[in-house]
Design a protein around this motif. Structure first.
Motif, short mmCIF file in Angstrom:
data_model
loop_
_atom_site.label_atom_id
_atom_site.label_comp_id
_atom_site.label_asym_id
_atom_site.label_seq_id
_atom_site.Cartn_x
_atom_site.Cartn_y
_atom_site.Cartn_z
N PRO A 188 8.50 6.51 0.17
CA PRO A 188 7.31 6.61 -0.71
C PRO A 188 6.03 6.56 0.10
O PRO A 188 5.88 5.75 1.01
CB PRO A 188 7.44 5.39 -1.63
CG PRO A 188 8.87 5.04 -1.60
CD PRO A 188 9.34 5.38 -0.22
N TRP A 206 4.60 2.60 -10.97
CA TRP A 206 5.14 3.63 -11.86
C TRP A 206 6.60 3.38 -12.19
O TRP A 206 7.03 3.60 -13.33
CB TRP A 206 4.95 5.02 -11.23
CG TRP A 206 3.53 5.49 -11.33
CD1 TRP A 206 2.60 5.51 -10.35
CD2 TRP A 206 2.88 5.96 -12.51
NE1 TRP A 206 1.40 5.98 -10.83
CE2 TRP A 206 1.54 6.27 -12.15
CE3 TRP A 206 3.29 6.18 -13.83
CZ2 TRP A 206 0.61 6.76 -13.06
CZ3 TRP A 206 2.36 6.68 -14.74
CH2 TRP A 206 1.04 6.97 -14.36
N LEU A 207 7.38 2.92 -11.24
CA LEU A 207 8.77 2.57 -11.53
C LEU A 207 8.83 1.38 -12.48
O LEU A 207 9.67 1.32 -13.38
CB LEU A 207 9.51 2.24 -10.24
CG LEU A 207 9.88 3.44 -9.36
CD1 LEU A 207 10.43 2.96 -8.02
CD2 LEU A 207 10.90 4.34 -10.06
N LEU A 232 11.08 -2.93 -3.43
CA LEU A 232 9.82 -2.43 -2.87
C LEU A 232 8.86 -3.59 -2.58
O LEU A 232 8.09 -3.53 -1.62
CB LEU A 232 9.17 -1.43 -3.82
CG LEU A 232 9.83 -0.05 -3.88
CD1 LEU A 232 9.14 0.85 -4.90
CD2 LEU A 232 9.82 0.62 -2.51
N THR A 236 17.52 0.75 -0.82
CA THR A 236 16.06 0.79 -0.69
C THR A 236 15.61 0.22 0.65
O THR A 236 14.57 0.61 1.18
CB THR A 236 15.40 0.00 -1.85
OG1 THR A 236 15.89 0.49 -3.09
CG2 THR A 236 13.88 0.15 -1.83
N SER A 264 3.06 5.72 -0.97
CA SER A 264 2.39 4.47 -1.31
C SER A 264 3.39 3.58 -2.03
O SER A 264 3.74 3.84 -3.18
CB SER A 264 1.17 4.73 -2.20
OG SER A 264 0.63 3.51 -2.67
N ARG A 265 3.86 2.55 -1.39
CA ARG A 265 4.89 1.70 -2.00
C ARG A 265 4.36 0.98 -3.22
O ARG A 265 5.08 0.81 -4.20
CB ARG A 265 5.40 0.70 -0.97
CG ARG A 265 6.16 1.33 0.18
CD ARG A 265 6.53 0.32 1.23
NE ARG A 265 7.00 0.98 2.44
CZ ARG A 265 7.23 0.35 3.58
NH1 ARG A 265 7.03 -0.95 3.67
NH2 ARG A 265 7.66 1.01 4.62
N ARG A 310 1.99 1.97 -5.27
CA ARG A 310 1.84 2.92 -6.37
C ARG A 310 3.20 3.26 -6.96
O ARG A 310 3.38 3.35 -8.17
CB ARG A 310 1.15 4.19 -5.85
CG ARG A 310 0.43 4.98 -6.93
CD ARG A 310 -0.71 4.19 -7.50
NE ARG A 310 -1.31 4.86 -8.65
CZ ARG A 310 -2.13 4.29 -9.49
NH1 ARG A 310 -2.46 3.01 -9.32
NH2 ARG A 310 -2.65 4.95 -10.50
N ALA A 311 4.19 3.45 -6.08
CA ALA A 311 5.54 3.72 -6.56
C ALA A 311 6.08 2.54 -7.36
O ALA A 311 6.74 2.71 -8.39
CB ALA A 311 6.46 4.01 -5.37
N THR A 319 12.08 -1.79 -7.91
CA THR A 319 10.74 -2.41 -7.86
C THR A 319 10.79 -3.74 -7.10
O THR A 319 9.88 -4.06 -6.34
CB THR A 319 10.16 -2.64 -9.26
OG1 THR A 319 10.88 -3.68 -9.94
CG2 THR A 319 10.20 -1.36 -10.09
#
Length: 231
Positions: free
Chosen positions: A85, A94-95, A23, A78, A87-88, A90-91, A20
């Protein structure tokens, strides 16, 4: 909780939070060292603060550098894979929800092992789960999730509280861990899906200059309610 279980969960949570952080670095178009900095700060930040508060020094990643190595390796990977991904952001959310659920349980467990009471254990679980994300968002120049109206700390509080409560009732570690994780992740997932949020403070509207001036022009009243004659 058995040491092997605790270590496996801790490392998995660290890896998720490191992703995260990386990202966020990808959204800010940082270089690979920026990825590793944000990944490490996110992965070990909350646990470091927890250990300092509990007096567990040196902190966990100084005793066992494997945690820091995981952050650096995952963050560097990463850097090359962040484009995958769709949508970064959105990912990221959720992560982050998965890391939140893991760390609220692991943090509470470590506090109980340190001999704290249930209330402090819940607080340490929430701290472990949220402060890495706070550091990540601040370093990334974003508003921390915990300061938004989203249901975030509430989910961590529910997960840590469920774990500590079940342990106090004599439930097995595996069942308590699974329940705490599932409860936190479910609450956070539903909040993300349905856009749930807590009510926010709304300031009352102030009086206009005209209203204040009118109040100042009104004659004072006596206790009987009659206007006072100044003539």
């Amino acid at each position: 909780m058995p040491t092997s279980w605790l270590t496996a969960l801790d490392w998995f949570g660290i890896a998720i939070f490191a992703v995260t952080g990386a990202l966020v670095a990808s959204r800010k178009r940082m270089d690979i060292f920026g990825f590793m900095l944000l990944g490490a700060a996110t992965g070990i930040g909350g646990g470091s603060l927890r250990d300092v508060m509990l007096g567990q020094l040196p902190v966990f990643w100084v005793k066992e550098p494997a945690s820091l190595v995981i952050c650096l390796v995952v963050s560097a990977a990463t850097f090359f894979l962040a484009h995958i991904p769709e949508s970064r952001y959105r990912a990221l959310l959720w992560l982050d929800a998965a890391g939140l659920a893991l760390f609220c349980v692991v943090g509470a467990d470590k506090a109980l092992e340190a001999g704290t009471g249930g209330f402090i254990a819940v607080a340490m679980g929430v701290m472990s789960a949220t402060f890495g994300g706070v550091i990540r968002d601040i370093l990334g120049g974003e508003s921390p999730l915990v300061l938004r109206k989203e249901i975030y700390v509430t989910a961590a509080l529910a997960g840590a509280g469920a774990y500590v409560g079940l342990i106090g009732l004599g439930v097995s570690n595996a069942a308590a861990t699974g329940t705490g994780f599932a409860l936190c992740f479910t609450i956070r997932a539903l909040a993300l899906h349905y856009h749930w949020s807590l009510p926010v403070y709304r300031a009352r509207e102030g009086r206009t200059v005209e209203e204040v001036e009118q109040l100042g022009q009104r004659p004072a009243k006596s206790q009987s309610g009659e206007g006072v004659d100044h003539g």
